[in-house]
Write an enzyme that holds these catalytic residues in place. Structure first.
Site, PDB file in Angstrom:
ATOM      1  N   ASP A  67       0.817  -1.218   0.000  1.00 43.79           N
ATOM      2  CA  ASP A  67       0.000   0.000   0.000  1.00 43.79           C
ATOM      3  C   ASP A  67       0.853   1.270   0.000  1.00 43.79           C
ATOM      4  O   ASP A  67       2.065   1.220   0.201  1.00 43.79           O
ATOM      5  CB  ASP A  67      -0.968  -0.002   1.196  1.00 43.79           C
ATOM      6  N   ASN A 136      -7.944  -3.122  13.867  1.00 41.17           N
ATOM      7  CA  ASN A 136      -9.332  -3.403  13.487  1.00 41.17           C
ATOM      8  C   ASN A 136      -9.420  -4.619  12.563  1.00 41.17           C
ATOM      9  O   ASN A 136     -10.450  -4.866  11.952  1.00 41.17           O
ATOM     10  CB  ASN A 136      -9.956  -2.175  12.808  1.00 41.17           C
ATOM     11  N   HIS A 138      -7.539  -5.092   9.841  1.00 40.34           N
ATOM     12  CA  HIS A 138      -7.227  -4.857   8.429  1.00 40.34           C
ATOM     13  C   HIS A 138      -5.925  -5.540   8.028  1.00 40.34           C
ATOM     14  O   HIS A 138      -5.046  -5.794   8.858  1.00 40.34           O
ATOM     15  CB  HIS A 138      -7.235  -3.357   8.074  1.00 40.34           C
ATOM     16  N   GLU A 143      -9.969  -2.195   4.941  1.00 41.35           N
ATOM     17  CA  GLU A 143     -10.646  -1.932   6.205  1.00 41.35           C
ATOM     18  C   GLU A 143     -11.897  -2.804   6.328  1.00 41.35           C
ATOM     19  O   GLU A 143     -12.406  -3.309   5.329  1.00 41.35           O
ATOM     20  CB  GLU A 143     -11.041  -0.450   6.256  1.00 41.35           C
TER      21      GLU A 143
HETATM   22  C1  F6R Z   1       1.322  -1.580   6.222  1.00 36.62           C
HETATM   23  C2  F6R Z   1      -0.002  -2.209   6.224  1.00 36.62           C
HETATM   24  C3  F6R Z   1      -0.825  -2.274   7.466  1.00 36.62           C
HETATM   25  C4  F6R Z   1      -0.039  -2.636   8.716  1.00 36.62           C
HETATM   26  C5  F6R Z   1      -0.951  -2.706   9.932  1.00 36.62           C
HETATM   27  C6  F6R Z   1      -0.174  -2.971  11.208  1.00 36.62           C
HETATM   28  O1  F6R Z   1       1.896  -1.618   4.941  1.00 36.62           O
HETATM   29  O2  F6R Z   1      -0.421  -2.634   5.212  1.00 36.62           O
HETATM   30  O3  F6R Z   1      -1.860  -3.214   7.263  1.00 36.62           O
HETATM   31  O4  F6R Z   1       0.594  -3.869   8.525  1.00 36.62           O
HETATM   32  O5  F6R Z   1      -1.644  -1.484  10.077  1.00 36.62           O
HETATM   33  O6  F6R Z   1       0.648  -1.882  11.453  1.00 36.62           O
HETATM   34  P1  F6R Z   1       1.740  -1.917  12.628  1.00 36.62           P
HETATM   35  O7  F6R Z   1       2.739  -2.953  12.237  1.00 36.62           O
HETATM   36  O8  F6R Z   1       2.335  -0.540  12.625  1.00 36.62           O
HETATM   37  O9  F6R Z   1       1.010  -2.271  13.875  1.00 36.62           O
END
Ligand code: F6R
Length: 242
Positions: A67, A136, A138, A143
């Site tokens: 992303d 959440n 994701h 989402e």
């Molecule tokens: C990042 C991504 C997100 C993160 C997720 C967890 O490229 O796609 O899905 O993997 O938000 O983020 P952290 O590791 O910061 O808790």
């Protein structure tokens, strides 16, 4: 789905690095799917250390990231391109031309999403996709929703994701509200998936993912339907599971 119970964040990062190193050794020109965020930082440290020790080369590896924020260019310190260059790509022998993220500054976002999905196809698919888990549920920026998004698309970040990611910005107002993300369908086409989960704040959502059934209100639950998923989680993240 295989669950690897790791003692600590460091243990999880080392095991994840071993999984990636094994993939690169078997297929030097493999396509790695990569994530940003806090969770894979230790993994990227380990990979850089293995490269420096002469144990691993990324010379032929190709990468695709999950992303990118809309509106942030490669020079913006919170863009995912900047994150990847800083934490991994500039520290190993990967060819920058072989590293791919959606272009956050693309003038036509729909065309950019289409281009990225075609790129995934053109590269021959992802051999190993690394994922983190959102609070959440994701994965990427998919989402909670009423359907699983299939392809790379432009998405609006939920308020909880904006709040979670505000820690990297000076204020929540600065967090972009829109991002490109691979779809759940794009992610599910990876040959193998490695989901990394660390910390007590993820314990409840990890339990919900692993003990429920595929439901788009919990996007990571789609992984229950994939044949080759390994979940590596540390002790804190596992505390709500038996
Ligand atoms: C990042 C991504 C997100 C993160 C997720 C967890 O490229 O796609 O899905 O993997 O938000 O983020 P952290 O590791 O910061 O808790």
């Amino acid at each position: 789905m295989k669950l690897v119970r790791c003692e600590s964040y460091e243990d999880m990062s080392a095991r994840a690095a071993e999984a990636i190193a094994g993939t690169v050794r078997l297929k030097p020109d493999c396509v790695l799917g990569l994530a940003t965020g806090s969770t894979p930082l230790g993994l990227y440290e380990e990979l850089a250390a293995r490269y420096e020790a002469g144990e691993l080369s990324f010379a032929a590896v190709r990468t695709v990231n999950l992303d990118e924020y809309v509106g942030l260019g490669p020079d913006h310190p919170q863009s995912y391109r900047y994150f990847m260059d800083k934490n991994l790509f500039s520290r190993v022998d990967i060819d920058p031309a072989n590293t791919h993220l959606p272009d956050g500054l693309a003038p036509d976002p729909d065309a950019e999403a289409g281009r990225y999905e075609e790129l995934l196809e053109a590269l021959g698919g992802v051999d190993l996709q690394v994922l983190g888990l959102g609070h959440n549920g994701h994965i990427g920026f998919n989402e909670p929703d009423s359907v699983f998004p299939v392809r790379t698309h432009l998405t609006r970040l939920s308020d909880s994701t904006v709040r979670a990611n505000a820690r990297f910005f000076t204020s929540p107002q600065e967090v972009p509200r829109r991002a490109f993300t691979m779809g759940v369908g794009s992610i599910m086409r990876a040959r193998r998936i490695l989901l990394l989960v660390s910390g007590g704040s993820k314990a409840e959502i990890l339990r919900d993912v692993l003990t429920g059934q595929a439901d788009p209100r919990l996007p990571a639950s789609a992984l229950l339907l994939h044949r080759h998923v390994t979940v590596m989680a540390d002790r804190d993240a596992l505390r709500c599971l038996p």
